[in-house]
Motif scaffolding. Structure first.
Motif, PDB file in Angstrom:
ATOM      1  N   VAL A  35       1.053  -1.071   0.031  1.00  0.00           N
ATOM      2  CA  VAL A  35       0.076   0.033   0.024  1.00  0.00           C
ATOM      3  C   VAL A  35       0.950   1.039  -0.027  1.00  0.00           C
ATOM      4  CG1 VAL A  35      -1.745   1.343   1.207  1.00  0.00           C
ATOM      5  CG2 VAL A  35      -1.915  -1.276   1.351  1.00  0.00           C
ATOM      6  N   GLY A  36       0.271   2.100  -0.935  1.00  0.00           N
ATOM      7  CA  GLY A  36       1.322   3.650  -0.888  1.00  0.00           C
ATOM      8  C   GLY A  36       2.275   3.879  -1.877  1.00  0.00           C
ATOM      9  N   LEU A  37       2.616   2.932  -2.627  1.00  0.00           N
ATOM     10  CA  LEU A  37       3.422   3.236  -3.641  1.00  0.00           C
ATOM     11  C   LEU A  37       2.750   3.994  -4.904  1.00  0.00           C
ATOM     12  CD1 LEU A  37       6.534   2.503  -4.917  1.00  0.00           C
ATOM     13  CD2 LEU A  37       5.645   0.781  -5.985  1.00  0.00           C
ATOM     14  N   PRO A  38       3.274   4.930  -5.425  1.00  0.00           N
ATOM     15  CA  PRO A  38       2.635   5.878  -6.254  1.00  0.00           C
ATOM     16  C   PRO A  38       2.772   5.073  -7.714  1.00  0.00           C
ATOM     17  CG  PRO A  38       4.309   7.071  -5.162  1.00  0.00           C
ATOM     18  CD  PRO A  38       4.533   5.791  -4.691  1.00  0.00           C
ATOM     19  N   THR A  86       3.435  -1.233  12.755  1.00  0.00           N
ATOM     20  CA  THR A  86       4.738  -1.084  12.093  1.00  0.00           C
ATOM     21  C   THR A  86       4.503  -1.653  10.751  1.00  0.00           C
ATOM     22  OG1 THR A  86       5.619  -3.409  12.304  1.00  0.00           O
ATOM     23  CG2 THR A  86       5.897  -2.016  14.227  1.00  0.00           C
ATOM     24  N   ASN A  87       5.720  -1.328  10.071  1.00  0.00           N
ATOM     25  CA  ASN A  87       5.761  -1.482   8.518  1.00  0.00           C
ATOM     26  C   ASN A  87       5.463  -3.010   8.308  1.00  0.00           C
ATOM     27  OD1 ASN A  87       8.496  -1.706   9.544  1.00  0.00           O
ATOM     28  ND2 ASN A  87       8.855  -2.338   7.353  1.00  0.00           N
ATOM     29  N   ALA A  88       5.504  -4.063   9.297  1.00  0.00           N
ATOM     30  CA  ALA A  88       5.374  -5.335   9.176  1.00  0.00           C
ATOM     31  C   ALA A  88       3.901  -5.693   9.183  1.00  0.00           C
ATOM     32  CB  ALA A  88       6.258  -6.188  10.317  1.00  0.00           C
ATOM     33  N   ASP A  89       2.975  -4.583   9.519  1.00  0.00           N
ATOM     34  CA  ASP A  89       1.533  -4.846   9.524  1.00  0.00           C
ATOM     35  C   ASP A  89       0.769  -4.282   8.337  1.00  0.00           C
ATOM     36  OD1 ASP A  89       1.488  -5.869  12.201  1.00  0.00           O
ATOM     37  OD2 ASP A  89       2.071  -3.818  12.754  1.00  0.00           O
ATOM     38  N   ASP A  90      -0.199  -5.130   7.898  1.00  0.00           N
ATOM     39  CA  ASP A  90      -1.112  -4.392   6.617  1.00  0.00           C
ATOM     40  C   ASP A  90      -1.625  -3.103   7.037  1.00  0.00           C
ATOM     41  OD1 ASP A  90      -0.634  -6.727   5.159  1.00  0.00           O
ATOM     42  OD2 ASP A  90      -2.548  -7.622   5.692  1.00  0.00           O
ATOM     43  N   GLY A  91      -1.838  -2.787   8.121  1.00  0.00           N
ATOM     44  CA  GLY A  91      -2.519  -1.434   8.571  1.00  0.00           C
ATOM     45  C   GLY A  91      -1.675  -0.190   8.616  1.00  0.00           C
ATOM     46  N   TYR A  92      -0.233  -0.533   8.497  1.00  0.00           N
ATOM     47  CA  TYR A  92       1.056   0.610   8.670  1.00  0.00           C
ATOM     48  C   TYR A  92       0.709   1.646   7.467  1.00  0.00           C
ATOM     49  CZ  TYR A  92       5.129   2.906   8.777  1.00  0.00           C
ATOM     50  OH  TYR A  92       6.174   4.055   8.478  1.00  0.00           O
ATOM     51  N   ARG A  93       0.825   3.050   7.929  1.00  0.00           N
ATOM     52  CA  ARG A  93       0.755   4.021   6.787  1.00  0.00           C
ATOM     53  C   ARG A  93       1.847   5.123   7.154  1.00  0.00           C
ATOM     54  NH1 ARG A  93      -4.080   5.352   4.914  1.00  0.00           N
ATOM     55  NH2 ARG A  93      -2.959   6.918   3.693  1.00  0.00           N
ATOM     56  N   ALA A 134       9.957   2.559  11.903  1.00  0.00           N
ATOM     57  CA  ALA A 134       8.853   2.798  10.905  1.00  0.00           C
ATOM     58  C   ALA A 134       7.666   2.063  11.678  1.00  0.00           C
ATOM     59  CB  ALA A 134       8.967   1.834   9.698  1.00  0.00           C
ATOM     60  N   ALA A 135       7.226   3.141  12.698  1.00  0.00           N
ATOM     61  CA  ALA A 135       6.239   2.519  13.521  1.00  0.00           C
ATOM     62  C   ALA A 135       5.355   3.641  13.847  1.00  0.00           C
ATOM     63  CB  ALA A 135       6.736   1.921  14.752  1.00  0.00           C
ATOM     64  N   VAL A 136       3.953   3.587  14.107  1.00  0.00           N
ATOM     65  CA  VAL A 136       3.199   4.740  14.443  1.00  0.00           C
ATOM     66  C   VAL A 136       2.872   4.597  15.868  1.00  0.00           C
ATOM     67  CG1 VAL A 136       0.818   5.864  14.188  1.00  0.00           C
ATOM     68  CG2 VAL A 136       2.101   4.634  12.176  1.00  0.00           C
ATOM     69  N   ASP A 137       3.272   5.587  16.889  1.00  0.00           N
ATOM     70  CA  ASP A 137       3.083   5.534  18.198  1.00  0.00           C
ATOM     71  C   ASP A 137       2.713   6.622  18.759  1.00  0.00           C
ATOM     72  OD1 ASP A 137       5.219   7.197  17.968  1.00  0.00           O
ATOM     73  OD2 ASP A 137       6.739   5.555  18.195  1.00  0.00           O
ATOM     74  N   ASP A 138       2.941   6.968  20.201  1.00  0.00           N
ATOM     75  CA  ASP A 138       1.986   8.193  20.668  1.00  0.00           C
ATOM     76  C   ASP A 138       2.830   9.277  20.352  1.00  0.00           C
ATOM     77  OD1 ASP A 138       0.510   6.426  22.481  1.00  0.00           O
ATOM     78  OD2 ASP A 138       1.847   6.327  23.885  1.00  0.00           O
TER      79      ASP A 138
END
Length: 952
Positions: A849-852, A917-924, A934-938
């Protein structure tokens, strides 16, 4: 292919220049060179003929079907045109792509610590807000900033075309933009059509093509302007003529010129207005060339003027013989004079005629709205007040006058003009009587006391803003755009040379580099080096990711200058506290008298030539380096190839133990067809010498190679080149039907086949040919596609394109790789991104997901972490890792729905990605605003909330 330059005569000119003129540059920095003419020719040869109009439209249609697989939110999908059906917009397997950059550099060779980005085509400033700026990049689409370039957002990743021709803003409404596709100087970035946005680039209308009377589509929008008197009126300069629209770009009409010549338009400008009936009419001036079919050249300079808002056009004249002596030209009008069309000041920067394709011809000035002109002597016969080694005279465009041109007039002073050419910017403050050099491409290494601006200029823009402090003078700001991105200065137009402040910092955050190759770490390297990335970039050098950088995880340091192409690294590492590859290979463009292949054994600090055994003048423009990386090999064996000439066939070369910097050895031994006929050289089925395109090496067995080339040719060897087998033309069916596709490009072996007979090959050609070499289709049918496999060593080919809704897009493909752990998993890099099959080609999905919708030029797989990294032609490096979180890339901006606001919808999307993290399908990545991993956190949530309600 439409010939921009005469191949034979230009090749001769270039050869002479390389012996005479470029030799001087080589004394300074032999690496910092490029050849845009050779690039244009090489790209045309690669696709083997100009892409047809039908194929171009087909590619755009496919892109529209694929756009919803890029991975933006549903809210943006609904807002955009070309909405795909629910049946096509399938969920995307895998996880999130990370854009690695480059968006920064700690080390550069072009000046004192600059930042760069990819080639710029247009710079469009907001007329009232200095913090808002738009930049159209050659292959990365449009970028926008709201905060004075502290952050940038790409606006067109999902339009289906990222090749920019021109960008224009409505002078009456800064939220209204018109965007024309097609970089004029890059075959791979040709496009078609003009699209309009009324909301600052959030949404775009369906692109409308421009069509010549012959029915030929424009594929290069070279210039584009709104009419200040009527925003619904636009004028466009294209490679098939001059066009006007009176309905806001919904339809376009080719301007009727007073001759039936085959016109090629370069530049168009509004030059004022006059009374017209009960109102006023706009006046226009356009610079064109006419195409001479007998010479296959665009020649001369033809000026046309309109005084009735573009409805009719009449000739405008240059003095004397200049109309035939001049060539491509760019028009600049002094804004402070443009109210009255009879008094407007106009400057025209012109190259010499395309018959010789070298040198600046002159700058012409008009003080009466383009009715009369006089030359100012801006050419090799004139000298600046402060000549430099790079700009010793006023031939500022140099031998690339057809390529690098830019000119702008100070908005407040018609006497002040700036011109960007090849190696520097020159300036006049007295209307053209005298000139000064105000920038240089290599001031540090040449000890020139001028500010650095990257070479090869394509755009200069200017705007005036209120004083920085009460009672001060208005701020006149100039932006400069070229092959190294965008630069800005508020004083280069007025202070003494050497005293100006010029900044390259605006490039930080624009990821638009045109990247040719990517190199991954070796399996034997320690964990600390598994984030290693290296590759070659158009005119921005060979770059290596600096994971230790304190400024940005998208930092890529320059280790070798000029054009960067193929690259390679050894398996062994240099000892020491900071491990680096024991051997690094970097290349620049081939075909010149100097060596394009260099090697470093000290981690990239210094390089020496490594072309012994090869005639460098026969090496291809786009240098290819392939590594033989079998487990039992020496870890520093590499392959490359040369092009055939009229007297010498093309060769494949091999070097082992490369750290010894010994000679390359030819490995083209006996060459036989699949039915046993011996060939005298690498040639296609018609006996024509093959121009090599790509190389493949077996991942498990040394000496097993494949070479792809022109004419759909593929050659295979399993004994280190002692014997080669020439496959039947790519696409030949098992029954022997030779409905072939040319442009054989990427290749990879199925490592599970111990007979070495299973090979995957891609193609970049968009036409089909019969056994006699005649074109049988201007487009490639979907049932045929651009990916093929042989299981019998090249006796026949099977098209591989998936089935049902899970098909591989039928567009050119550059690269194919078989997964090192699962031969049923194959990755294919296309002109629209990366696709994957997990079942040997029965079905395909868009990868991650996300590659132009960008062209993938190369692909490597980290054998340890299974991280995939790709290079793209216009959007930098990207990676995807399905196994573990990795070091982050460029930082996200928080605008997850792409509506150019940080609002509640973005907050909800960000919260949904928390903990990913980028290991998860939901990572953006767009939700990953800060941090080294590469992780979404606080921390990302906190930073987002601090910006909530604003622009990204």
């Amino acid at each position: 292919m439409e010939a921009v330059l005469p191949d034979r005569s230009f090749a001769l000119v270039i050869s002479l220049l390389l012996v005479a003129g470029v030799a001087r540059a080589a004394e300074v920095d032999p690496d910092a060179l490029e050849d845009p003419a050779a690039r244009y020719r090489a790209q045309g040869e690669r696709v083997e003929g100009q892409t047809s109009d039908a194929a171009l439209l087909h590619r755009l249609s496919v892109a529209r079907r694929e756009r919803d697989k890029v991975g933006l939110s549903l809210s943006l999908r609904a807002a955009q045109p070309f909405a795909a059906t629910a049946a096509v917009a399938q969920p995307v397997p895998g996880n999130g792509w990370i854009n690695l950059g480059p968006d920064n550099a700690d080390v550069a060779q072009d000046g004192p610590g600059p930042v760069d980005s990819g080639r710029v085509r247009s710079i469009v400033p907001h007329p009232a807000n200095p913090d808002i700026l738009y930049v159209a990049t050659a292959g990365g689409g449009i970028w926008k900033t709201w905060d004075g370039a502290r952050t940038w957002v790409p606006l067109t990743d999902r339009l289906g075309q990222l090749g920019s021709g021109a960008l224009a803003m409505d002078p009456n409404n800064p939220d209204v933009l018109a965007y024309g596709f097609g970089d004029p100087f890059d075959v791979q970035l040709h496009g078609t059509g003009i699209t309009v946005s009324t909301d600052g680039g959030l949404t775009w209308s369906e692109p409308q093509p421009q069509t010549a009377s012959s029915g030929t589509l424009a594929r290069q929008v070279r210039d584009l302007k709104f009419d200040p008197l009527d925003s619904s009126h636009l004028v466009a300069a294209t490679d098939v003529g001059l066009f006007t629209s009176s309905d806001f770009g919904a339809t376009w009409n080719r301007a009727a010129l007073p001759s039936s010549a085959d016109w090629k338009a370069w530049s168009v400008a509004y030059v004022g207005s006059s009374s017209c009936g009960s109102g006023r009419c706009s006046h226009w001036l356009a610079a064109l060339q006419h195409h001479d079919a007998s010479l296959n050249l665009d020649i001369g300079l033809d000026l046309f003027r309109s005084s009735d808002s573009g409805q009719t056009w009449s000739r405008a004249q240059l003095p004397g013989v200049e109309a035939t002596a001049a060539g491509r030209a760019t028009i600049a009008v002094a804004p402070s004079t443009a109210d009255d069309a009879s008094l407007s000041r106009i400057y025209i920067l012109a190259a010499s005629s395309m018959q010789i394709a070298v040198d600046t011809r002159d700058v012409y000035r008009s003080d009466d709205g383009g009715r009369t002109f006089r030359g100012l002597g801006v050419n090799a016969r004139g000298r600046p007040l402060n000549p430099t080694p790079d700009v010793p005279d006023l031939n500022v465009l140099s031998f690339q006058s057809w390529y690098n041109q830019s000119i702008a007039v100070d908005p407040t002073d018609p006497q002040t003009v700036l011109i960007g050419g090849q190696l520097g910017v020159i300036r006049t403050r007295d209307g053209g009587r005298s000139w000064e050099v105000v920038s240089d491409w290599l001031p540090l290494s040449e000890e020139i006391a001028l500010p650095y601006i990257h070479a090869d200029f394509h755009a200069i823009s200017a705007a005036t803003y209120p004083p920085a402090s009460p009672g001060g003078a208005p701020v006149v700001r100039f932006w400069y755009g070229g092959d190294g991105g965008i630069f800005v200065s508020d004083d280069a137009h007025r202070v003494s040379p050497g005293q100006a402040t010029v900044s390259s910092a605006m490039n930080r955050g624009i990821v638009s580099h045109l990247v040719y190759s990517v190199v991954c770490p070796r399996a034997e390297w320690p964990d600390s080096m598994q984030d290693f990335v290296m590759g070659g970039l158009q005119d921005n050098g060979t770059r290596r990711r600096a994971t230790s950088s304190t400024t940005s995880s998208g930092t890529f340091d320059v280790i070798f200058g000029g054009d960067g192409f193929g690259a390679g690294v050894s398996r062994a590492l240099r000892p020491g506290p900071t491990p680096t590859p024991a051997l690094i290979i970097a290349t620049t463009f081939g075909g010149a008298s100097f060596s394009p292949i260099h090697v470093s054994t000290d981690g990239g600090r210094t390089f020496i030539e490594m072309a012994s055994g090869i005639d460098t003048t026969t090496l291809p423009f786009k240098m290819v380096i392939a590594a033989e990386d079998t487990p039992d090999g020496d870890g520093e064996t590499f392959l490359t190839f040369s092009n055939p000439t009229s007297n010498v066939p093309g060769h494949v070369y091999r070097i082992a133990n490369a750290s010894a910097v010994g000679p390359w050895s030819k490995i083209d031994g006996t060459i036989s067809t699949v039915d046993g006929r011996v060939l005298p050289r690498f040639q296609d089925v018609f006996g024509v010498p093959v121009q090599p395109h790509g190389l493949a090496t077996h991942t498990l067995h040394a000496g097993v190679y494949a070479m792809t080339g022109s004419g759909g040719a593929v050659f295979i060897t399993s004994d280190t080149g002692a014997h080669w087998t020439a496959a039947v033309p790519l696409g030949t069916a098992p029954g022997g039907e030779q409905r072939q596709i040319k442009g054989a490009q990427g290749a990879d072996f199925d490592w599970t086949d111990s007979t070495y007979k299973t090979l995957w090959v891609t193609s970049t050609s968009e036409m089909l040919f019969d056994s006699a070499g005649n074109v049988v289709s201007q487009t490639v049918p979907d049932s045929y596609g651009h990916l093929f496999r042989t299981t019998d060593g090249g006796t026949s080919w099977h098209p591989v394109h998936g089935s049902g809704l899970r098909t591989l897009p039928n567009v050119p493909a550059d690269v194919v790789r078989v997964d090192p752990h699962d031969a049923q998993t194959v990755y294919v890099g296309t002109f629209l991104g990366l696709y994957v099959t997990h079942d040997g080609g029965q079905t395909f999905d868009r990868m991650g997901v996300g590659l132009p919708l960008a062209a993938v030029t190369d692909l490597c797989i980290n054998p340890v972490t299974q991280t995939l990294r790709v290079s793209t032609y216009g959007r930098g490096f990207w990676e995807i890792d399905q196994h573990a979180a990795s070091a982050g890339g460029t930082r996200g901006r928080g605008d997850l729905d792409g509506n150019q606001r940080l609002d509640a919808f973005d907050l909800l999307d960000l919260v949904r990605t928390m903990g990913k993290t980028n290991a998860d399908d939901g990572y953006r990545q767009e939700a990953d605003l800060t941090g080294r991993a590469a992780a979404v956190d606080d921390a990302d949530l906190t930073l987002f909330l601090s910006r909530f309600g604003g622009a990204p």
